[in-house]
Enzyme design. Sequence first.
Site, short mmCIF file in Angstrom:
data_model
loop_
_atom_site.label_atom_id
_atom_site.label_comp_id
_atom_site.label_asym_id
_atom_site.label_seq_id
_atom_site.Cartn_x
_atom_site.Cartn_y
_atom_site.Cartn_z
N ALA A 65 3.27 5.36 -0.23
CA ALA A 65 4.66 5.86 -0.16
C ALA A 65 4.74 6.74 -1.44
O ALA A 65 4.20 6.77 -2.42
CB ALA A 65 5.36 4.91 0.20
N GLY A 109 0.88 2.31 0.94
CA GLY A 109 1.17 2.74 2.12
C GLY A 109 0.08 3.40 2.96
O GLY A 109 -0.24 3.33 3.95
N GLU A 112 -2.07 0.74 4.10
CA GLU A 112 -1.40 0.08 5.13
C GLU A 112 -1.44 0.99 6.39
O GLU A 112 -1.46 0.46 7.58
CB GLU A 112 -0.13 -0.24 4.76
CG GLU A 112 0.02 -1.18 3.63
CD GLU A 112 1.44 -1.37 3.05
OE1 GLU A 112 1.63 -0.43 2.19
OE2 GLU A 112 2.17 -2.25 3.24
N GLU A 132 1.10 -1.84 -5.40
CA GLU A 132 2.23 -1.82 -5.45
C GLU A 132 2.97 -2.69 -6.66
O GLU A 132 3.98 -2.50 -7.26
CB GLU A 132 3.13 -2.31 -4.27
CG GLU A 132 2.92 -1.17 -2.92
CD GLU A 132 1.73 -1.56 -2.16
OE1 GLU A 132 0.79 -2.07 -2.59
OE2 GLU A 132 1.83 -0.96 -1.01
#
Length: 258
Positions: A65, A109, A112, A132
């Site tokens: 992200a 992300g 993911e 993260e």
Amino acid sequence: MAYETLIVEIEDNVALIRLNRPDALNALNSTLLGELSKALAAADKDDAVRCIIITGSEKAFAAGADIKEMAEKGFVEMFGEDFFAAEAEAIIRTRKPIIAAVSGYALGGGCELAMACDFIICSDTAKFGQPEINLGIVAGLGGTQRLTRFVGKSKSMDMHLTGRFMDAAEAERCGLVSRVVPAKDLLTEAKKAGAKIAEKSVLTAMVVKECVSRSYETTLREGTLFERRAFHALFASEDQKEGMAAFLEKRTPQFRDK
Ligand code: CO8
């Protein structure tokens, strides 16, 4: 449709969606995830598309992200906008098969997103990680749940707690990816897999996807029942009649997605 952060091409009934923020290693910001939701919905609706591939660049599938976009946000804002919930839903709501073709970094992300696709083909340069924890956060797009189901608790804990990266060989060994190919062949191999899927009945492929996906959501008994009912239901389709007739007549089936 033109996008700011994606390049979409449709070739031989396969939609290739390329994440395209090269300056930020394809970091997933709200523009990119919003556009990805739209591109997936469009591909799902388009009769010319029978399979979807999501890919990035040689250096990065996606490095997570967008940290710049998130850094100053607070809980009330994140919770209030239900940060990226709609975009996450849009990926798993897609009914046609999605292949993730991963080269380089697939982190946070990005990892993911790859796991939210139906299967992952990666290049020998791929690096997967859930780092993260290094930023003082936890995964937010399903990483703690999907990685654990893919690779088991011990390795998932290791990845999430240490933030280390996993190379392609390890990813294949532990079942995170379905195949590893040389970097130069990644798109060719992903397109070949997409073309194989595109030869099938889209109707049947969507049912297959629903059944396999169900195995992550339910018990063995319920999942097996769901599968059996889907199996029964497909006997109402023209493609079942065509597929079996073609086998018996020793010819290639002509599926009509009905
Ligand atoms: N966000 C924003 N920008 C990024 C990101 C990112 N995740 N990753 C890289 N960039 C930018 C860098 O800031 C840099 O930009 P600039 O040139 O303007 O400084 C550019 O991309 C190139 O990056 P590097 O110079 O760092 O390239 P290196 O080759 O030295 O390193 C790495 C590559 C190892 C990938 C490194 O960039 C890195 O560690 N990136 C961050 C990885 C990370 O921590 N990812 C997790 C982010 S958090 C997350 O994903 C939470 C997901 C849950 C939310 C659900 C929504 C999707």
